[in-house]
Design a protein around this motif. Structure first.
Motif: not given
Length: 327
Positions: A260-283
């Protein structure tokens, strides 16, 4: 204890070994049913969204099942020893047995299995649970074991955890188990909130809530660590000693908390660095595009007509003169 027909009193009936907990079966069945339901509707999702959607479902259900199941497990701390020991109190008859100690959040289980099972004209296969939750009385359970005439190794191990024991570990285990359980229930609630936030979707706040879930799970291990590392009395069976170590529930909680720690940090980092990829993961691409398009249609001002432009270009003096003539 008194003699009866030349033998020491024992409660009748076959005593089962380590029992199968139906609570675990119910929880696992519910989560597997939910997973099967999602798999059935999986073919209706097209393209690469299917893989990301399936991974999100599996991860979410796995974390929820673990947080809920470890509340009722009895292997947070386990230990086994093989020894030659007396089977009945005040008897010199020795048996070759395996003795197991399984510590949970609400009590402990003591397992006694003969090696071989049939010895001294009896079947040696016992498992006894002694509860120490706030709704249970450990001393009363131990007293009932004495009245039933449990085998001597079980009573010997159970006596180490009684409130009157000079070992003094009963209070630590009882209070620590209570706070660990409370913290895990809080982690289960934050997991539910994170699932709701991801489905809205509010991915950034879902990542923060997932971090909170990880913090609560890892913090619960700290409570159990304090009880585990209190000084204990030795549990000796002749030259053999029963020693315990962290069990499967402890390591499963640690692994799930780190996940859960890794997933939460990954989501926060992707949201600030590459939000396009985060949008792709969550459709989120198509929905956001339609939303922006609708926003432009409904809230952007319309292009002014030619007549309006003509009116605005009329000099102020002429506009006033025309108005005065009309009146």
């Amino acid at each position: 204890m008194t003699l009866w027909n030349g033998s020491f009193p024992f409660y009748p009936g076959t005593n089962a070994g380590f029992p199968f907990d139906t609570t675990h079966a119910v929880i696992i069945s519910v989560f597997f049913s939910m997973l099967a339901t999602f798999i059935i509707i999986l073919p209706g999702i097209r393209g690469r969204r299917r893989l990301f959607w399936f991974l999100r479902v599996v991860m979410g259900l796995f974390v929820g099942a673990v947080v809920l199941t470890i509340q009722f497990t009895k292997d947070w701390e386990t230990g086994w020893v093989r020894a030659n020991t007396s089977y009945k109190s005040f008897s010199r008859a020795l048996v070759h047995v395996d003795i197991g100690l399984h510590v949970g959040l609400t009590g402990l289980n003591i397992t006694l299995v003969g090696n071989p099972v049939n010895q001294v004209n009896e079947t040696i296969s016992y498992n006894e649970h002694f509860a120490w939750s706030f709704a249970a009385d450990y001393a009363h359970s131990y007293g009932e074991g004495l009245e039933k005439g449990l085998p001597h190794p079980i009573l010997y191990v159970a006596e180490k955890f009684t409130p009157q024991s000079p070992c003094g570990v009963h209070r630590q285990y009882r209070i620590s188990g209570h706070y660990v359980s409370l913290t895990l229930w809080m982690a289960f609630c934050t997991w539910l909130i994170s699932i709701l936030l991801f489905s809205m979707p509010i991915t950034l706040y879902g990542g923060y809530t997932l971090l909170l879930t990880a913090a609560l799970m890892l913090f619960s291990l700290l409570f159990f660590f304090t009880a585990r590392n209190t000084p204990k009395c030795p549990i000796q069976f002749g030259p053999a000693s029963l020693k315990t170590d962290y069990g499967g529930s402890f390591w499963l909680t640690l692994a799930t908390g780190l996940l859960c720690l890794l997933l939460g940090l990954g989501i926060i980092i992707l949201n600030s660095v590459q939000p396009e990829k985060l949008k792709l993961v969550f459709d989120l691409d198509e929905g956001r595009g339609e939303e922006e398009e609708g926003w432009d249609k409904f809230y952007l001002p319309a292009e002014p007509s030619s007549s309006a432009r003509d009116v605005l270009m009329v000099p102020l003096g002429e506009l006033c003169e025309v108005t005065a003539t009309w009146l």
